[in-house]
Design a protein around this motif. Sequence first.
Motif, short mmCIF file in Angstrom:
data_model
loop_
_atom_site.label_atom_id
_atom_site.label_comp_id
_atom_site.label_asym_id
_atom_site.label_seq_id
_atom_site.Cartn_x
_atom_site.Cartn_y
_atom_site.Cartn_z
N LEU A 374 25.69 -63.68 -19.18
CA LEU A 374 26.75 -64.31 -18.40
C LEU A 374 26.70 -63.76 -16.98
O LEU A 374 26.78 -62.55 -16.76
CB LEU A 374 28.11 -64.01 -19.03
CG LEU A 374 29.34 -64.53 -18.27
CD1 LEU A 374 29.31 -66.05 -18.16
CD2 LEU A 374 30.62 -64.06 -18.95
N LEU A 375 26.54 -64.65 -16.00
CA LEU A 375 26.51 -64.27 -14.59
C LEU A 375 27.77 -64.82 -13.93
O LEU A 375 27.95 -66.04 -13.82
CB LEU A 375 25.27 -64.82 -13.91
CG LEU A 375 25.08 -64.42 -12.44
CD1 LEU A 375 24.69 -62.95 -12.34
CD2 LEU A 375 24.02 -65.28 -11.77
N VAL A 376 28.66 -63.92 -13.52
CA VAL A 376 29.91 -64.31 -12.88
C VAL A 376 29.76 -64.10 -11.38
O VAL A 376 29.48 -62.98 -10.93
CB VAL A 376 31.10 -63.49 -13.42
CG1 VAL A 376 32.38 -63.93 -12.73
CG2 VAL A 376 31.21 -63.66 -14.93
N GLU A 377 29.95 -65.16 -10.61
CA GLU A 377 29.81 -65.08 -9.16
C GLU A 377 31.19 -65.22 -8.52
O GLU A 377 31.89 -66.21 -8.72
CB GLU A 377 28.89 -66.19 -8.65
CG GLU A 377 28.77 -66.23 -7.14
CD GLU A 377 28.11 -67.51 -6.65
OE1 GLU A 377 28.33 -67.87 -5.48
OE2 GLU A 377 27.40 -68.16 -7.45
N LYS A 403 25.99 -69.38 -15.72
CA LYS A 403 26.59 -69.01 -14.45
C LYS A 403 28.01 -69.55 -14.37
O LYS A 403 28.27 -70.72 -14.66
CB LYS A 403 25.75 -69.57 -13.30
CG LYS A 403 26.35 -69.30 -11.91
CD LYS A 403 25.49 -69.95 -10.83
CE LYS A 403 26.14 -69.84 -9.47
NZ LYS A 403 25.36 -70.53 -8.42
N GLU A 404 28.93 -68.68 -13.97
CA GLU A 404 30.32 -69.07 -13.75
C GLU A 404 30.71 -68.67 -12.34
O GLU A 404 30.64 -67.49 -11.98
CB GLU A 404 31.24 -68.38 -14.76
CG GLU A 404 31.09 -68.88 -16.18
CD GLU A 404 31.67 -70.27 -16.37
OE1 GLU A 404 32.64 -70.61 -15.66
OE2 GLU A 404 31.15 -71.01 -17.22
N GLN A 405 31.09 -69.64 -11.52
CA GLN A 405 31.47 -69.38 -10.14
C GLN A 405 32.98 -69.47 -10.00
O GLN A 405 33.59 -70.46 -10.40
CB GLN A 405 30.79 -70.37 -9.20
CG GLN A 405 30.99 -70.06 -7.72
CD GLN A 405 30.13 -70.95 -6.84
OE1 GLN A 405 29.49 -71.88 -7.32
NE2 GLN A 405 30.11 -70.66 -5.55
N LEU A 406 33.58 -68.41 -9.44
CA LEU A 406 35.04 -68.35 -9.32
C LEU A 406 35.45 -68.20 -7.86
O LEU A 406 34.76 -67.54 -7.08
CB LEU A 406 35.60 -67.15 -10.09
CG LEU A 406 35.65 -67.20 -11.61
CD1 LEU A 406 36.32 -65.95 -12.12
CD2 LEU A 406 36.39 -68.42 -12.10
N LYS A 415 40.52 -66.82 -16.08
CA LYS A 415 40.41 -65.43 -16.56
C LYS A 415 40.20 -65.39 -18.06
O LYS A 415 39.31 -64.71 -18.57
CB LYS A 415 41.67 -64.66 -16.18
CG LYS A 415 41.63 -63.18 -16.59
CD LYS A 415 43.01 -62.59 -16.77
CE LYS A 415 43.61 -63.07 -18.09
NZ LYS A 415 44.86 -62.37 -18.46
N ASP A 416 41.02 -66.13 -18.80
CA ASP A 416 40.93 -66.12 -20.26
C ASP A 416 39.57 -66.64 -20.73
O ASP A 416 38.98 -66.11 -21.69
CB ASP A 416 42.05 -66.97 -20.87
CG ASP A 416 43.42 -66.35 -20.65
OD1 ASP A 416 43.48 -65.14 -20.35
OD2 ASP A 416 44.42 -67.09 -20.77
N ARG A 417 39.07 -67.68 -20.07
CA ARG A 417 37.77 -68.24 -20.46
C ARG A 417 36.65 -67.23 -20.26
O ARG A 417 35.79 -67.04 -21.12
CB ARG A 417 37.49 -69.51 -19.64
CG ARG A 417 36.21 -70.23 -20.09
CD ARG A 417 35.92 -71.45 -19.26
NE ARG A 417 35.36 -71.13 -17.95
CZ ARG A 417 36.04 -71.16 -16.82
NH1 ARG A 417 37.32 -71.52 -16.82
NH2 ARG A 417 35.46 -70.85 -15.67
N LEU A 418 36.66 -66.54 -19.11
CA LEU A 418 35.60 -65.58 -18.82
C LEU A 418 35.65 -64.38 -19.75
O LEU A 418 34.61 -63.88 -20.20
CB LEU A 418 35.70 -65.12 -17.37
CG LEU A 418 35.20 -66.11 -16.33
CD1 LEU A 418 35.48 -65.59 -14.93
CD2 LEU A 418 33.71 -66.35 -16.50
N ILE A 419 36.84 -63.89 -20.04
CA ILE A 419 36.97 -62.75 -20.94
C ILE A 419 36.44 -63.12 -22.32
O ILE A 419 35.74 -62.34 -22.98
CB ILE A 419 38.43 -62.28 -21.00
CG1 ILE A 419 38.79 -61.59 -19.68
CG2 ILE A 419 38.65 -61.33 -22.17
CD1 ILE A 419 40.24 -61.20 -19.57
N SER A 420 36.75 -64.32 -22.77
CA SER A 420 36.25 -64.78 -24.07
C SER A 420 34.73 -64.88 -24.07
O SER A 420 34.06 -64.49 -25.03
CB SER A 420 36.86 -66.15 -24.40
OG SER A 420 36.35 -66.64 -25.61
N MET A 421 34.15 -65.37 -22.98
CA MET A 421 32.70 -65.48 -22.89
C MET A 421 32.04 -64.11 -22.84
O MET A 421 31.03 -63.86 -23.51
CB MET A 421 32.31 -66.29 -21.64
CG MET A 421 32.74 -67.75 -21.68
SD MET A 421 32.39 -68.61 -20.13
CE MET A 421 30.60 -68.72 -20.22
#
Length: 467
Positions: A374-377, A403-406, A415-421
């Motif tokens: 998981l790559l969070v940008e 990739k998840e861009q915020l 926030k909830d989606r990223l923590i779950s991922m």
Amino acid sequence: MVNHLTWEEKVGQMMMFGFSGDRIPQHISKFILRHNLGGTILFPQNITNHEQVKSLNSELQKLAFQSPSKINLMIAIEQEGGVVKNLCDALNISPGNRALGATHNIKWVEKILSIIAEELCALGFNMNLAPVVNVNTNLGNLKNAMRSFDSDPLVVESMAEAAIKGYGKHLLTVAKYFPGHEDFGVDYTLHTPMINQEWERLCEIELAPFERAIYSGVDALLVTHILFPALEKNLLLPASLSSHVLTGFLRQQLGFEGLIITDCVEDYLLANHYSMGEMAVMAINAGADILLIRHDQGRQNEAYKAVVEAVLSGRITMERIDQSHTRVNRAKKRLIQNGEKERPLGKKIYHLVNQEVIKHALDVVREGAGLPILLVEMLGESKAFDPDAMIESLVSTGFSVEKEQLSLTYTPQDKDRLISMAKYRPLTIFLSWQAYENENQIYLIEEMSKVSQDLIVIDISNHNLEE
């Protein structure tokens, strides 16, 4: 310092206790004041934020100096980075050993871990139960793999030396788990595991990094409750209770003069027929200097009383108590030499754990190529870094990347989606821009660090490792 203590006070100095809650409980206060407790260890349940833990550690030391011996406490934490991070705070996030080992750059590893140690010292800690110097011999156990520097003993040896030098600039260092740990995938709180390898194999794989750690001046070794038939024929005696392992091999053959600390004695209670008191006496007679008992007040009292009674009966000799106290005393003198300096928190670690390190650590889970990363940008308007180039490099190495861009003003749903991922990915990479100055980023990193299997934070706002 050895001679001015009574022998009962010396026994107290051989105990390291944990406790529940974010304040000092009454039984710990009494033990410090009455029995000269040698050390404490903190876990997440003891810590709410920087200010609280710094105050807690200060109060613990004040109690120690009110005791008859007026000897400082060892205050320990287990802050390995990666999947083991008992101080879950964004300002102290660091890569796990696997990511550091993948860089093959001892200069960076030493520098990064020196900064981690400096920040821990600023919070009042003076001992870190790190580094893990076990070779990754069980590729099927992903969590254990992340805690090891590498599957190559030579890489682990060089990384262990760098880690000991880095941590050791500010803290007492504790290499673990002696004599080995990573060759199994079971929990020894359920039954006693065994590493049943031939002597030649143990010397080549399991023991080599510990010899390097000893050569590098490590302050202490944490000993496992695991059976090693090549070192101890009695299969009722794990390494932590074996005089052949602790005294015959570690002291006499390897020449180790530092502290021997047992892994938490409570854990082993569930897997054997010895009482807490009996194990405490056996461990000290085997050669242990410090008994680590994390939680239970009754078991802590039982261990102390059993050792006192064993000294009175002659089962443990005064000479044996003095040997351990000499080592404890020597370690505490080094703590005094480190001093009580005010140290800055926060920014340095972000400046180091950045693109320059991560580009060498992209094989952090190379054995699991194909597993999702998981790559969070969260870079805001910054154009200083191209995440797509990192993704291309990861994909070419064999990984799949999500990739998840915020934006800096993300929603609660984001926030909830990223923590779950993050919870179900073997590695999460968080790309940030000046996270240490942005509360939204800090909060999200804190929350992700609590659930991530391994989290690497890369702050793009500073690339210069020499700053």
